[in-house]
Design an enzyme around this catalytic site. Sequence first.
Site, PDB file in Angstrom:
ATOM      1  N   LYS A 196       0.840  -1.206   0.000  1.00 37.01           N
ATOM      2  CA  LYS A 196       0.000   0.000   0.000  1.00 37.01           C
ATOM      3  C   LYS A 196       0.875   1.256   0.000  1.00 37.01           C
ATOM      4  O   LYS A 196       0.628   2.201  -0.753  1.00 37.01           O
ATOM      5  CB  LYS A 196      -0.908   0.014   1.237  1.00 37.01           C
ATOM      6  CG  LYS A 196      -2.081  -0.936   1.138  1.00 37.01           C
ATOM      7  CD  LYS A 196      -2.821  -1.094   2.461  1.00 37.01           C
ATOM      8  CE  LYS A 196      -3.917  -2.145   2.325  1.00 37.01           C
ATOM      9  NZ  LYS A 196      -4.535  -2.540   3.582  1.00 37.01           N
ATOM     10  N   GLN A 249      -5.043  -1.041   9.724  1.00 35.10           N
ATOM     11  CA  GLN A 249      -4.928  -2.389   9.163  1.00 35.10           C
ATOM     12  C   GLN A 249      -5.547  -3.423  10.105  1.00 35.10           C
ATOM     13  O   GLN A 249      -5.256  -3.434  11.308  1.00 35.10           O
ATOM     14  CB  GLN A 249      -3.439  -2.692   8.910  1.00 35.10           C
ATOM     15  CG  GLN A 249      -3.161  -4.000   8.217  1.00 35.10           C
ATOM     16  CD  GLN A 249      -3.590  -4.029   6.754  1.00 35.10           C
ATOM     17  OE1 GLN A 249      -3.782  -2.997   6.113  1.00 35.10           O
ATOM     18  NE2 GLN A 249      -3.754  -5.218   6.215  1.00 35.10           N
ATOM     19  N   ASP A 252     -11.293   3.025   3.768  1.00 34.70           N
ATOM     20  CA  ASP A 252     -11.705   1.620   3.706  1.00 34.70           C
ATOM     21  C   ASP A 252     -13.207   1.498   3.454  1.00 34.70           C
ATOM     22  O   ASP A 252     -13.678   0.430   3.060  1.00 34.70           O
ATOM     23  CB  ASP A 252     -11.404   0.920   5.044  1.00 34.70           C
ATOM     24  CG  ASP A 252     -10.090   0.147   5.044  1.00 34.70           C
ATOM     25  OD1 ASP A 252      -9.719  -0.388   3.980  1.00 34.70           O
ATOM     26  OD2 ASP A 252      -9.463   0.073   6.112  1.00 34.70           O
TER      27      ASP A 252
HETATM   28  N1  GUN Z   1      -6.603  -6.324   6.185  1.00 30.20           N
HETATM   29  C1  GUN Z   1      -6.657  -7.041   5.033  1.00 30.20           C
HETATM   30  N2  GUN Z   1      -7.242  -6.310   4.057  1.00 30.20           N
HETATM   31  C2  GUN Z   1      -7.574  -5.120   4.605  1.00 30.20           C
HETATM   32  C3  GUN Z   1      -8.189  -3.938   4.092  1.00 30.20           C
HETATM   33  O1  GUN Z   1      -8.581  -3.843   2.929  1.00 30.20           O
HETATM   34  N3  GUN Z   1      -8.336  -2.918   4.970  1.00 30.20           N
HETATM   35  C4  GUN Z   1      -7.916  -3.001   6.258  1.00 30.20           C
HETATM   36  N4  GUN Z   1      -8.110  -1.948   7.057  1.00 30.20           N
HETATM   37  N5  GUN Z   1      -7.341  -4.080   6.764  1.00 30.20           N
HETATM   38  C5  GUN Z   1      -7.160  -5.132   5.937  1.00 30.20           C
END
Ligand code: GUN
Length: 295
Positions: free
Chosen positions: A54, A98, A121
Site C-alpha cells: 500500500k 490495518q 476503507d
Molecule cells: N486487512 C486485510 N485487508 C484489509 C483492508 O482492505 N483494509 C484493512 N483496514 N485491513 C485489511
Amino acid sequence: MTAALIDGKAHAATLVERVAAAVPAFAAARGRVPGLAVVVVGDNPASAVYVRNKLARTATAGMRSIEHRLPATVSEAGLLALVATLNADDAVDGILVQLPLPPHIDDAKVLVAIAPDKDVDGFHPVNAGRLATGLPGLVPCTPTGCLMLLKDTVGDLSGAEAIVIGRSNIVGKPMAALLTAASATVTLAHSRTRDLAGHVARADIVVAAVGVPELVRGAWLKPGAVVIDVGMNRIAHTDGTTKLVGDVAFAEARAVAAAITPVPGGVGPMTIACLLRNTLVAAHLRAGLPPVVGL
Ligand code: GUN
C-alpha cells in the site's frame, strides 16, 4: 470454451495512472498532495506485506503516505488517541487501520472512531449506510475493484443475474449493494445457503468472497458466466510447499466461464489501486473540489 483472463494487474496499473494524473491539479489547488495515514498494530507478517504494498503504491501515485506502527501491546485507548489525532490533522485525507487488530482491541470501536470523510476503507457504518441508501460516500476497496472489472468485462450489468458468495461487511454486503445499484438481480449467498450449486447455476455473474479454497466448482457454473474470485487461500502441499488458491476451482471454471480473474493477479491489485482512488476521492470531497471524472 476457455475463459478469457481478466487481468487485474493491468486494470490496476491503468487506475493508478489515472489517480496519479489527477494529483497535480489537487496539489495546485491545495498546496499539498493527498495524504494517506496507515496504522499498523503489532507485527502480523501478512499485514506487513499488505502495508508495504500500500505504501509503495501511494508513492507511485504521487501521494504522501504516513505509516504509524504501534506495538501489539498498545491499549485500545492508545490506538483511539492516535485515530483522534489523525482525524484532526488537515493534511491527512485518508485513514486506514490495518486489520486484524490484536484480540484486546475492539475492531468495531476503532472503525467507528475514524472520521467518515477520511474512511478510505469505507468500513464506517455511516459510509455503509450511504452505500445502502444510494448517497455519495466512500465505498470499500475490494468490491469497488470487482465492480470496475465487471463493468470493463461485461459492460451494462442491468438485468444480469448475479450471485455474491460471502456476506462480510468488507466484501460481500457492499458488493451486493453495488451490483444492486448497477441494476443487477442479486443473490447474496453464505454458509447457510441451501443448494449453493443450484443458485450459482442461474448466475451470469459470480463473485466468490467466502474464504473457502476452491469451493465453487466448474460444473456449477452457467456456460459463459463471468467469474470474479476474491479468495486468497494459502494451502499446504504434502511436500511442505504452499500455493495460493481462490474460492473457485480455477482450471475447471476456466473450461466453462466466458471470463475469470486469476488468483493471484486478479482482484488483489485492484484493491490497492482503489485505496489510492478512495484517498483522492476523500481529498477532493474534504476540499470541496469536484470529483475527478473517470474514476
Ligand atoms: N486487512 C486485510 N485487508 C484489509 C483492508 O482492505 N483494509 C484493512 N483496514 N485491513 C485489511
